[in-house]
Design a protein around this motif. Structure first.
Motif, mmCIF file in Angstrom:
data_model
loop_
_atom_site.group_PDB
_atom_site.id
_atom_site.type_symbol
_atom_site.label_atom_id
_atom_site.label_comp_id
_atom_site.label_asym_id
_atom_site.label_seq_id
_atom_site.Cartn_x
_atom_site.Cartn_y
_atom_site.Cartn_z
ATOM 1 N N GLN A 1 1.469 -1.117 0.152
ATOM 2 C CA GLN A 1 -0.188 -0.071 -0.292
ATOM 3 C C GLN A 1 0.513 1.238 0.356
ATOM 4 O OE1 GLN A 1 -3.310 -1.056 3.190
ATOM 5 N NE2 GLN A 1 -4.175 -1.760 1.745
ATOM 6 N N GLU A 2 1.673 1.180 1.264
ATOM 7 C CA GLU A 2 2.830 2.353 0.752
ATOM 8 C C GLU A 2 3.409 2.534 -1.068
ATOM 9 O OE1 GLU A 2 4.235 4.409 3.167
ATOM 10 O OE2 GLU A 2 2.046 4.016 3.699
ATOM 11 N N LYS B 1 -3.331 3.277 -1.524
ATOM 12 C CA LYS B 1 -4.019 3.103 0.009
ATOM 13 C C LYS B 1 -5.056 1.549 -0.306
ATOM 14 C CE LYS B 1 -1.952 4.324 3.664
ATOM 15 N NZ LYS B 1 -0.365 4.025 2.895
ATOM 16 N N ASP B 2 -5.393 1.898 -2.109
ATOM 17 C CA ASP B 2 -6.382 0.299 -2.007
ATOM 18 C C ASP B 2 -5.850 -0.527 -2.578
ATOM 19 O OD1 ASP B 2 -8.172 2.976 -1.879
ATOM 20 O OD2 ASP B 2 -7.922 3.515 -3.122
ATOM 21 N N THR B 3 -4.586 -0.604 -2.185
ATOM 22 C CA THR B 3 -3.825 -2.044 -3.415
ATOM 23 C C THR B 3 -4.437 -2.958 -1.802
ATOM 24 O OG1 THR B 3 -2.114 -0.429 -3.900
ATOM 25 C CG2 THR B 3 -1.547 -3.151 -3.618
ATOM 26 N N LYS B 4 -4.919 -4.470 -2.592
ATOM 27 C CA LYS B 4 -5.284 -5.163 -1.879
ATOM 28 C C LYS B 4 -3.609 -6.492 -2.356
ATOM 29 C CE LYS B 4 -9.668 -5.136 -3.828
ATOM 30 N NZ LYS B 4 -9.820 -3.804 -4.185
ATOM 31 N N ILE C 1 0.033 -8.557 -5.632
ATOM 32 C CA ILE C 1 -0.496 -7.394 -5.815
ATOM 33 C C ILE C 1 -2.366 -6.713 -6.709
ATOM 34 C CG2 ILE C 1 0.411 -6.341 -4.700
ATOM 35 C CD1 ILE C 1 1.628 -4.355 -7.230
ATOM 36 N N ASN D 1 -2.691 -2.241 -9.751
ATOM 37 C CA ASN D 1 -2.769 -0.768 -9.805
ATOM 38 C C ASN D 1 -2.530 0.190 -11.272
ATOM 39 O OD1 ASN D 1 0.275 -1.643 -10.594
ATOM 40 N ND2 ASN D 1 0.658 0.154 -10.831
#
Ligand code: PHE
Length: 334
Positions: free
Chosen positions: A225-226, A230-233, A252, A255
């Motif tokens: 997420q960094e 922030k929305d990364t799963k 992930i 993105n």
């Protein structure tokens, strides 16, 4: 005539002196203008001759003073009489290499979590690259197909992963261990858009009492997420590595398309970015750490892969071709 001789002998060693001469001879109140003012008193029959001489004198004086100025101008550059108030020529700066930019970013994220930097040699012995990492003697990764061996020394290789640095850290230090190890690795692969004979990895290792898979998962989620927003799963898939048990590969959510499907994630919405797992007790023991007291996790990722995703680079070869048009695109990311 007198003035002409005087003008021809003029000397100046700097710009101020040249300017003083210009004022003395060529300005409104200068000696040449004074002569010109006298011209009307010249008898008519001499006007032509005197007029020509005056024009000649004026031309010579202008020429002489211009030559003096030119001489001190060029001399100023070499004698330290520089005009330090002048603005500088624009200096074009280079840029950091994209892989360095991303490596720094990865190291930075893990530093904030308390990981410190560790490094090891690129030319390694078989023990640190394979045996201490629990690779069986006949493991295919040791094969000539994969590993570059140093001629005449089959026990010395170009490391094929940064896991060798784990071994070096463990043999020299007791837990708690929390290190991040960036470095270049080598594999005997044909060079293409998707593979290269060398690339870069970042390895992470954390060993302490009561370290669990949950810790690993949370740290990797935070990293993702960094790095990617922030929305990364994240998604962990069971996998196998000789040095971790259990092992997993982490994907992930893409993105680039936000999980919708694109050419980067081959329309699956997910991209694999790293391998990880709990350090196999056999590895702890081989490296002098008591596996009945300590547990740990490890992970390893390719910096090229992260950079490709972050900056949408599709051809690995761009990273080592030194094409400044490509490198300059990273100016603003520096
Ligand atoms: N060394 C593995 C590789 O090169 C990555 C890895 C590191 C996997 C640490 C698990 C733990 O593919």
């Amino acid at each position: 005539q007198e003035l002409l001789e005087e003008v021809e002998k003029l000397k100046a060693s700097n710009l101020e002196e040249v300017e003083a001469l210009r004022i003395k001879y060529l300005s409104k109140k200068g000696s040449l203008n004074a002569l010109m003012a006298d011209f009307r008193n010249v008898p008519a029959e001499m006007k032509k001759e005197v007029g020509m001489k005056l024009n000649d004198l004026k031309a010579k004086a202008q020429e002489k003073i211009a030559a003096l100025k030119e001489a001190v101008d060029t001399q100023d550059c070499g004698t330290g009489e520089l005009d330090l108030t002048r603005t500088a020529y624009p200096v074009s700066l280079g840029t950091r290499h994209p892989l360095t930019i991303v490596k720094n970013e990865i190291v930075d994220i893990f530093s904030r979590l308390g990981f410190t930097l560790a490094e090891g040699p690129e030319i390694e012995d078989d023990w640190h690259v394979y045996s201490s990492m629990n690779f069986a003697d006949d493991h295919p990764a040791r094969d000539m197909q994969d590993t570059f061996f140093v001629e005449a020394r089959p026990d010395i290789v170009l490391r094929s992963h940064t896991s060798s640095v784990q071994a070096r850290v463990m043999e020299s230090q007791q837990p708690p261990i929390r290190v991040i190890c960036p470095g270049r690795v080598y594999r005997n692969e044909a060079i293409s858009a998707r593979a290269h004979c060398f690339f870069h990895q970042v390895e992470g290792l954390y060993i302490d009492k009561n370290v669990s898979f949950t810790d690993l998962k949370q740290v990797l989620l935070l990293f993702a997420q960094e790095m990617f927003g922030k929305d990364t799963k994240i998604r962990l898939r069971p996998s196998y590595f000789p040095f971790t048990e259990p092992s997993a590969e982490m994907d992930i959510s893409c993105n680039i398309c936000g999980g919708e499907g694109c050419s980067f994630c081959k329309h699956t919405g997910w991209v694999e970015i790293l391998g990880c797992g709990m350090v196999d007790p056999a590895v702890l023991e081989a490296n002098g750490i008591d596996s009945s007291v300590y547990t740990g996790y490890a992970f390893g990722m390719g910096i090229e892969r992260i950079t490709n995703l972050k900056y949408q680079v599709k051809d690995l070869r761009m990273f080592s071709e030194n094409d400044t048009r490509f490198l300059e695109e990273f100016k603003s990311a520096n």
